[in-house]
Design a protein around this motif. Structure first.
Motif, PDB file in Angstrom:
ATOM      1  N   ARG A   1       0.813  -0.775  -0.246  1.00 58.78           N
ATOM      2  CA  ARG A   1      -0.087  -0.349   0.056  1.00 58.78           C
ATOM      3  C   ARG A   1       0.393   1.388   0.053  1.00 58.78           C
ATOM      4  N   TRP A   2       0.628   2.219   0.255  1.00 61.77           N
ATOM      5  CA  TRP A   2       0.578   3.663   0.397  1.00 61.77           C
ATOM      6  C   TRP A   2       2.057   3.628   1.087  1.00 61.77           C
ATOM      7  N   ASN A   3       1.995   2.997   2.335  1.00 57.17           N
ATOM      8  CA  ASN A   3       2.808   3.450   3.390  1.00 57.17           C
ATOM      9  C   ASN A   3       3.894   3.039   3.006  1.00 57.17           C
ATOM     10  N   ARG A   4       4.135   2.869   2.029  1.00 62.72           N
ATOM     11  CA  ARG A   4       5.425   2.224   1.473  1.00 62.72           C
ATOM     12  C   ARG A   4       6.760   2.745   0.907  1.00 62.72           C
ATOM     13  N   ARG A   5       6.153   4.600   1.429  1.00 60.32           N
ATOM     14  CA  ARG A   5       7.454   5.529   0.456  1.00 60.32           C
ATOM     15  C   ARG A   5       6.563   6.291   1.814  1.00 60.32           C
ATOM     16  N   ARG A   6       7.906   7.084   1.346  1.00 60.64           N
ATOM     17  CA  ARG A   6       8.858   7.951   2.884  1.00 60.64           C
ATOM     18  C   ARG A   6       7.558   9.387   3.294  1.00 60.64           C
ATOM     19  N   GLU A   7       7.769   9.808   2.079  1.00 60.12           N
ATOM     20  CA  GLU A   7       7.094  10.834   1.810  1.00 60.12           C
ATOM     21  C   GLU A   7       5.487  11.097   2.283  1.00 60.12           C
ATOM     22  N   LEU A   8       4.646   9.734   2.040  1.00 62.07           N
ATOM     23  CA  LEU A   8       3.491   9.639   2.388  1.00 62.07           C
ATOM     24  C   LEU A   8       3.223   9.323   3.667  1.00 62.07           C
ATOM     25  N   SER A   9       4.340   7.908   4.304  1.00 67.26           N
ATOM     26  CA  SER A   9       3.648   7.771   5.495  1.00 67.26           C
ATOM     27  C   SER A   9       4.766   8.082   6.783  1.00 67.26           C
ATOM     28  N   GLY A  10       5.221   8.565   6.544  1.00 68.54           N
ATOM     29  CA  GLY A  10       6.712   9.128   7.007  1.00 68.54           C
ATOM     30  C   GLY A  10       7.658   8.079   7.227  1.00 68.54           C
ATOM     31  N   GLY A  11       7.405   6.636   7.263  1.00 66.69           N
ATOM     32  CA  GLY A  11       8.122   5.583   7.011  1.00 66.69           C
ATOM     33  C   GLY A  11       7.559   4.613   8.135  1.00 66.69           C
ATOM     34  N   LEU A  12       7.761   3.093   8.171  1.00 72.37           N
ATOM     35  CA  LEU A  12       7.196   2.849   9.060  1.00 72.37           C
ATOM     36  C   LEU A  12       7.337   2.956  11.030  1.00 72.37           C
ATOM     37  N   SER A  13       8.827   3.582  11.140  1.00 70.47           N
ATOM     38  CA  SER A  13       9.467   4.212  12.207  1.00 70.47           C
ATOM     39  C   SER A  13       8.339   4.917  12.695  1.00 70.47           C
ATOM     40  N   ILE A  14       7.345   5.179  12.120  1.00 71.08           N
ATOM     41  CA  ILE A  14       6.165   6.376  12.627  1.00 71.08           C
ATOM     42  C   ILE A  14       5.197   6.044  12.219  1.00 71.08           C
ATOM     43  N   HIS A  15       4.720   5.273  10.990  1.00 66.95           N
ATOM     44  CA  HIS A  15       3.790   4.755  11.030  1.00 66.95           C
ATOM     45  C   HIS A  15       2.944   3.533  11.826  1.00 66.95           C
ATOM     46  N   LYS A  16       3.694   2.803  11.877  1.00 64.86           N
ATOM     47  CA  LYS A  16       3.993   1.750  12.763  1.00 64.86           C
ATOM     48  C   LYS A  16       4.437   2.048  14.462  1.00 64.86           C
ATOM     49  N   SER A  17       5.612   2.750  14.410  1.00 63.11           N
ATOM     50  CA  SER A  17       5.698   2.519  15.766  1.00 63.11           C
ATOM     51  C   SER A  17       5.985   3.687  16.460  1.00 63.11           C
ATOM     52  N   THR A  18       4.925   4.326  15.828  1.00 63.81           N
ATOM     53  CA  THR A  18       4.102   5.417  16.868  1.00 63.81           C
ATOM     54  C   THR A  18       3.205   4.303  18.186  1.00 63.81           C
ATOM     55  N   HIS A  19       2.462   4.167  17.893  1.00 62.63           N
ATOM     56  CA  HIS A  19       1.924   2.952  18.307  1.00 62.63           C
ATOM     57  C   HIS A  19       3.477   2.940  19.683  1.00 62.63           C
ATOM     58  N   HIS A  20       4.489   1.815  19.539  1.00 61.87           N
ATOM     59  CA  HIS A  20       4.696   1.595  20.670  1.00 61.87           C
ATOM     60  C   HIS A  20       5.639   2.427  21.088  1.00 61.87           C
ATOM     61  N   PHE A  21       5.892   4.094  20.342  1.00 69.35           N
ATOM     62  CA  PHE A  21       6.777   5.139  21.481  1.00 69.35           C
ATOM     63  C   PHE A  21       5.841   5.409  22.471  1.00 69.35           C
ATOM     64  N   ASP A  22       4.371   5.500  22.383  1.00 68.96           N
ATOM     65  CA  ASP A  22       3.118   6.133  22.588  1.00 68.96           C
ATOM     66  C   ASP A  22       3.092   5.279  23.697  1.00 68.96           C
ATOM     67  N   LEU A  23       3.121   4.378  23.358  1.00 60.40           N
ATOM     68  CA  LEU A  23       3.061   3.065  24.933  1.00 60.40           C
ATOM     69  C   LEU A  23       3.738   3.518  26.172  1.00 60.40           C
ATOM     70  N   VAL A  24       5.041   2.743  25.331  1.00 59.26           N
ATOM     71  CA  VAL A  24       6.247   3.131  26.482  1.00 59.26           C
ATOM     72  C   VAL A  24       6.335   4.638  27.609  1.00 59.26           C
ATOM     73  N   GLY A  25       6.088   5.629  26.228  1.00 60.90           N
ATOM     74  CA  GLY A  25       6.473   7.029  27.362  1.00 60.90           C
ATOM     75  C   GLY A  25       4.826   6.833  28.406  1.00 60.90           C
ATOM     76  N   TRP A  26       4.117   6.891  27.986  1.00 60.31           N
ATOM     77  CA  TRP A  26       2.774   6.700  29.263  1.00 60.31           C
ATOM     78  C   TRP A  26       3.144   5.593  29.821  1.00 60.31           C
ATOM     79  N   TRP A  27       3.273   4.506  29.562  1.00 59.22           N
ATOM     80  CA  TRP A  27       3.644   3.472  30.732  1.00 59.22           C
ATOM     81  C   TRP A  27       4.497   4.463  31.800  1.00 59.22           C
ATOM     82  N   ILE A  28       5.489   4.985  31.114  1.00 55.27           N
ATOM     83  CA  ILE A  28       6.500   5.601  32.123  1.00 55.27           C
ATOM     84  C   ILE A  28       6.849   6.225  32.896  1.00 55.27           C
TER      85      ILE A  28
END
Length: 434
Positions: free
Chosen positions: A175-202
């Motif tokens: 899908r369009w996620n594969r282009r950084r200009e559209l998604s920011g890359g998966l460290s943004i599109h997907k990993s924001t979930h994970h980074f948010d969890l860690v920041g919220w937990w601690i």
């Protein structure tokens, strides 16, 4: 008489239809009203009418008609749920009208746009809510409770390893996620979930990231590419029978969140100029599928993080260490796609001096580990104030998670640590909510 809150949706995606339009029109209809849809593609309005034929008169607007939509329908809240790179535009425009905003994650795709949103919110009477539904999963909420109660003491380090299987992981590269200009890359599109969890937990804010990243599985150099030809689609590809990713999943009845939606509607690709079955081996893919990162937080905690988008099973392994103890948990997500029996997720708690305790959490029905229904309640009925801590995410949460994701991919490209404040151009806002 109860006053209904009026909602307009910008971006008529599958997520917009299922996660927002449907609840507004059904479960929360006594308190909510959908007054407008905005999108670049008229075919998406037709898809909405097909799914909700009892609501044929919802006003629709093109992508350049935001101002007219606001003037004519006068929404109280703008929901932003289109492609990631469109988020900033509509969030900022809504805030300039002093409207509240509900946005899908990631809030935006760059640190610069995160800064724009933060500044717009500060100047507005409106506020931004980011729908980080992972916070609401019962296990994740229990982890937050344990940290909040002080059972681990002061948090010193976190280990988080996230795994996506060959079905889910590959879907981002179709899908369009594969282009950084559209998604920011998966460290943004997907990993924001994970980074948010860690920041919220601690309850700490990220300060700096150092990372490595690579494209190992997908793209034209992928080892399992049956032949180097660009522009293929799974539905018409002559090499599909030699593609391990295709043959692994095509023989099974697994409902994909995009292709499954189309099949359910009995229509083939009802979007103009867009197909969600692009080849995962195309040379235009310019993002990474593997990351390993170290992230430092302002309270002294250190995060060791990795994510991999092509593994035999899906889930994560987490450990949080503190001055009074440690917790561990392992999740096997999507057991129907996992080729071995998977246990029910529990939390193991190890006090620094004492015996191990295994905590069984009451699991709930609903998407994202039972989190979606609870998130919807908070969005449309107001946040549950009986909790001792906030769960809904705001603009600062969205901004720091995006900035962390950008710092990760920039560090991987530049080979040096990247400061979060540099990504946010020196923003000095509030700490993520406790």
């Amino acid at each position: 008489m109860l006053m209904k809150k009026k909602y307009a949706i910008c971006g008529v995606s599958g997520r917009a239809l299922g996660m927002f339009a449907k609840p507004i029109l059904t479960t929360y209809a006594p308190r909510s009203e959908l007054v407008a849809l905005l999108d670049t593609d008229p075919e998406r309005f037709e898809l909405f009418r097909t799914r909700f034929p009892e609501h044929p008169a919802i006003a629709v607007y093109g992508e350049e008609e935001f101002e007219r939509m606001i003037e004519e329908t006068k929404p109280d809240v703008v929901i932003v749920a289109g492609r990631d790179d469109t988020h900033a535009r509509y969030i900022v425009a809504a805030l300039e009208h002093d409207l509240d905003v509900i946005t899908e994650k990631p809030m935006v795709t760059t640190g610069a746009d995160a800064r724009r949103v933060l500044e717009a919110e500060r100047a507005s009477k409106g506020s931004v809510t980011v729908t980080f539904n992972y916070r609401y999963a019962p296990v994740h909420d229990k982890i937050k409770e344990m940290v909040w109660e002080g059972r681990l003491g002061r948090i010193t380090s976190v280990d988080l390893n996230w795994y996506l299987d060959t079905y889910h992981g590959a879907s981002y590269f179709k899908r369009w996620n594969r282009r950084r200009e559209l998604s920011g890359g998966l460290s943004i599109h997907k990993s924001t979930h994970h980074f948010d969890l860690v920041g919220w937990w601690i309850n700490q804010r990220p300060v700096e990231a150092f990372a490595y990243g690579a494209l190992h599985y997908y793209g034209s150099e992928g080892e399992l590419n049956p032949e180097r030809v660009d522009g293929r689609h799974c539905g018409t590809c002559t090499a599909a029978s030699r593609c391990a990713y295709y043959t692994r999943w095509n023989a099974r009845h697994v409902k994909d969140d995009h292709l499954g939606l189309l099949a359910a509607e009995g229509r083939q690709f009802p979007y103009t100029g867009y197909r969600p079955d692009q080849c995962i081996f195309d040379s235009e893919i310019d993002i990474e599928d593997t990351y390993a990162a170290a992230i430092r937080y302002n309270g002294g905690a250190l995060l060791s993080y990795s994510v991999n988008f092509s593994l035999p099973y899906e889930g994560y392994r987490l450990a949080i260490n503190g001055t009074k103890g440690r917790l561990e948990t392992t999740e096997y997500h999507a057991p129907s796609r996992t080729p071995f029996p998977t246990p029910v997720q529990t939390i193991d708690y190890f006090p620094l001096f004492g015996s191990k305790e295994t905590i069984h959490v009451v699991h709930r029905e609903g998407g994202h580990g039972g989190g979606d229904p609870l998130l919807l309640n908070d969005l449309f009925l107001g946040e549950d104030r009986s909790r001792p801590y906030s769960v809904l995410s705001g603009a600062a949460d969205g901004a720091y998670s995006v900035a962390t994701g950008e710092a990760v991919w920039r560090s991987a490209k530049e080979g040096k640590p990247v400061a979060i404040q540099d990504v946010l151009a020196g923003w000095k806002g509030e700490l993520t909510k406790a």
